[in-house]
Design a protein around this motif. Structure first.
Motif, PDB file in Angstrom:
ATOM      1  N   SER A  35       2.852  -7.777  28.903  1.00 62.42           N
ATOM      2  CA  SER A  35       2.782  -8.310  27.541  1.00 62.42           C
ATOM      3  C   SER A  35       4.110  -8.935  27.144  1.00 62.42           C
ATOM      4  O   SER A  35       5.165  -8.335  27.337  1.00 62.42           O
ATOM      5  CB  SER A  35       2.430  -7.209  26.542  1.00 62.42           C
ATOM      6  N   LYS A  68       5.887 -11.045  23.809  1.00 62.06           N
ATOM      7  CA  LYS A  68       5.780 -11.519  22.434  1.00 62.06           C
ATOM      8  C   LYS A  68       6.977 -12.419  22.159  1.00 62.06           C
ATOM      9  O   LYS A  68       8.120 -12.035  22.378  1.00 62.06           O
ATOM     10  CB  LYS A  68       5.772 -10.351  21.457  1.00 62.06           C
ATOM     11  N   SER A 109      -0.100 -12.576  27.827  1.00 58.50           N
ATOM     12  CA  SER A 109      -0.398 -11.529  28.781  1.00 58.50           C
ATOM     13  C   SER A 109      -0.254 -12.153  30.165  1.00 58.50           C
ATOM     14  O   SER A 109      -1.141 -12.867  30.631  1.00 58.50           O
ATOM     15  CB  SER A 109      -1.822 -11.000  28.556  1.00 58.50           C
ATOM     16  N   ALA A 156      -1.159  -1.312  32.211  1.00 57.55           N
ATOM     17  CA  ALA A 156      -1.729  -2.479  31.532  1.00 57.55           C
ATOM     18  C   ALA A 156      -2.654  -3.274  32.461  1.00 57.55           C
ATOM     19  O   ALA A 156      -2.919  -4.444  32.220  1.00 57.55           O
ATOM     20  CB  ALA A 156      -0.615  -3.367  30.997  1.00 57.55           C
ATOM     21  N   ASN A 195       1.729 -14.563  21.555  1.00 58.73           N
ATOM     22  CA  ASN A 195       1.517 -13.324  22.299  1.00 58.73           C
ATOM     23  C   ASN A 195       0.880 -13.681  23.631  1.00 58.73           C
ATOM     24  O   ASN A 195      -0.189 -14.295  23.668  1.00 58.73           O
ATOM     25  CB  ASN A 195       0.632 -12.355  21.510  1.00 58.73           C
ATOM     26  N   LYS A 233      -1.117  -6.500  33.912  1.00 60.18           N
ATOM     27  CA  LYS A 233      -0.660  -7.492  32.937  1.00 60.18           C
ATOM     28  C   LYS A 233       0.709  -7.105  32.382  1.00 60.18           C
ATOM     29  O   LYS A 233       1.064  -5.933  32.325  1.00 60.18           O
ATOM     30  CB  LYS A 233      -1.646  -7.606  31.768  1.00 60.18           C
TER      31      LYS A 233
END
Length: 173
Positions: free
Chosen positions: A73, A75, A96, A68, A94, A71
């Motif tokens: 992720s 949520k 990052s 990624a 969301n 990063k």
């Protein structure tokens, strides 16, 4: 396998849309990172301004971070707990997170997908995170199953946390 511990705290939300026609809002958060999810307890008191101050520990495989481009992720979904029907979706955030920034504390807007409301953004969510150093997980099995390796990393992190807590308590005496 290399992995990192991510300590993620969901502090609070404010000014959420009341999605209930009857009864009071009892909001909880579902935090999903690296294929794993954790839930806070519903806040039974603060209605559209819930407070949780709940910290979760996630093991994030280093390969996920590399794939990624540095990063992570995250949520965060917010739900209203209901007694007689399925829980009602309130909104989501969301994120990052940058693996080069090991600590963060932010407030962000809550979005609602497929909204019938005039604006798709409303309310705010406050969170913080701390990304630990790399852990090396050793698994002698020939399996390429990362789930097993992540489970081993979680056990190791739990043992390490218990040792640190015990040492801190001992030092306080």
């Amino acid at each position: 396998m290399e992995a990192r511990c991510l300590y993620f705290t969901v502090h609070s939300a404010s000014n959420l849309i009341n999605v209930r026609k009857l009864g009071e809002m009892k909001v909880y958060a579902k935090v999903s990172i690296a294929g794993n999810s954790e839930l806070t307890e519903p806040d039974l008191v603060n209605k559209i301004n819930p407070e949780w101050n709940k910290t979760f520990r996630f093991i994030v495989p280093e390969i996920n971070i590399i794939q990624a481009q540095g990063k992570i992720s995250v949520k965060i979904e917010l739900f209203c707990q209901r007694s007689l029907s399925p829980d009602k979706y309130v909104g989501e955030v969301n994120l990052s997170l940058d693996s080069q920034c090991p600590k963060s504390c932010n407030t962000c807007l809550v979005d609602i997908s497929g909204s019938n409301y005039k604006s798709s953004s409303f309310g705010t969510l406050m969170y913080s995170s701390v990304l630990g150093e790399k852990l090396i997980v050793v698994d002698s099995s020939p399996s390429k199953d990362y789930t097993n390796k992540v489970n081993i990393a979680q056990i190791g992190a739990t043992v390490l946390g218990a040792v640190v807590t015990g040492a801190a308590a001992f030092a306080g005496n």
